[in-house]
Design an enzyme around this catalytic site. Sequence first.
Site, short mmCIF file in Angstrom:
data_model
loop_
_atom_site.label_atom_id
_atom_site.label_comp_id
_atom_site.label_asym_id
_atom_site.label_seq_id
_atom_site.Cartn_x
_atom_site.Cartn_y
_atom_site.Cartn_z
N PRO A 215 67.63 19.14 -10.60
CA PRO A 215 68.60 18.40 -9.76
C PRO A 215 68.04 17.03 -9.38
CG PRO A 215 68.12 20.58 -8.84
CD PRO A 215 67.13 20.34 -9.94
N GLU A 216 68.91 16.08 -9.29
CA GLU A 216 68.53 14.73 -8.86
C GLU A 216 68.56 14.70 -7.34
OE1 GLU A 216 68.07 12.07 -11.04
OE2 GLU A 216 68.68 12.99 -12.90
N LYS B 263 63.50 15.44 -3.09
CA LYS B 263 64.15 16.62 -3.67
C LYS B 263 63.83 17.88 -2.89
CE LYS B 263 64.00 14.58 -8.18
NZ LYS B 263 63.52 14.81 -9.54
#
Length: 280
Positions: free
Chosen positions: A2-3, A55
């Site tokens: 995931p970004e 993140k």
Amino acid sequence: MPEGDTIFRAAQSMHRVLAGHAVTKFETGYAHLDRVDVDTPIAGRTIEKVVSAGKHHLIHFSGDLILRTHMRMNGSWHLYRHGERWWRGPQAMRVRLDTADWVAVAFNVPVAEFVTPRQLETRDPVAQLGPDLLGETFDRDEAIRRIAASGPRAIAMTLLDQRILAGIGNVYKSEVLFMSGVHPETPSSAVPHVTLERMIDIARGVLQDNVVEGSSPRIQTYRNLRQLNRASEHDDSLWVYGRRGKPCRKCGTPIEMKKMGIDARSTYWCTACQRLSLLK
Ligand SMILES: [Zn+2]
């Protein structure tokens, strides 16, 4: 993986419905979390806020306790109403947190631990993060200083290093480099200061665009002006990522792809639009 904007969005949704509410039930598949729950129960605590830092996903509970999770490649948080069907089976559940109205489930998160606010500020990986592109305050000069100090390391690798700059994942890496006209293998210290300023502004811009309330979770950096609707194919929403061999959207040159770094992350670029600079 995931970004940063995906984690930000998940935290935002969870904050909206969970903050201010008491935990009615806590379950986990992790023994180290369970031990903390047995010693100092999570049920009964109030969820104060849910935020992201780079993140990392952080759930703050009353009583100075924070649950830090990191999604790596496959982890995710989901919200359900009680009784609603989960998108994955209970065997993928790592953490479950109930309030009176909602059930929050972390599936396959490989990193989950309880920390105190003090630990978060000092020895935790969160403390090691570079300036956060989606943070409320963002220190661009500090980010540029860290990138320039990365020396000969390829700029594509530097952009993924969360200690330098927090929030860019593999898709945005290729997109931001294309939008900045910088070749992914350019030594970090050889990227001109003014280009780094522009690159960081572009990165902040696309990350922020992608966390707009109600926008689709699909990443979009490229918009075809002839399309009235949102791009229907993933391929239509990006400049270069995933487009190996297809014509560059600016100049028609076939897009290149190479796996870079110890993790062999795919990097996409246009040789004509992104010239390699080896100047110091
Ligand atoms: Zn091109």
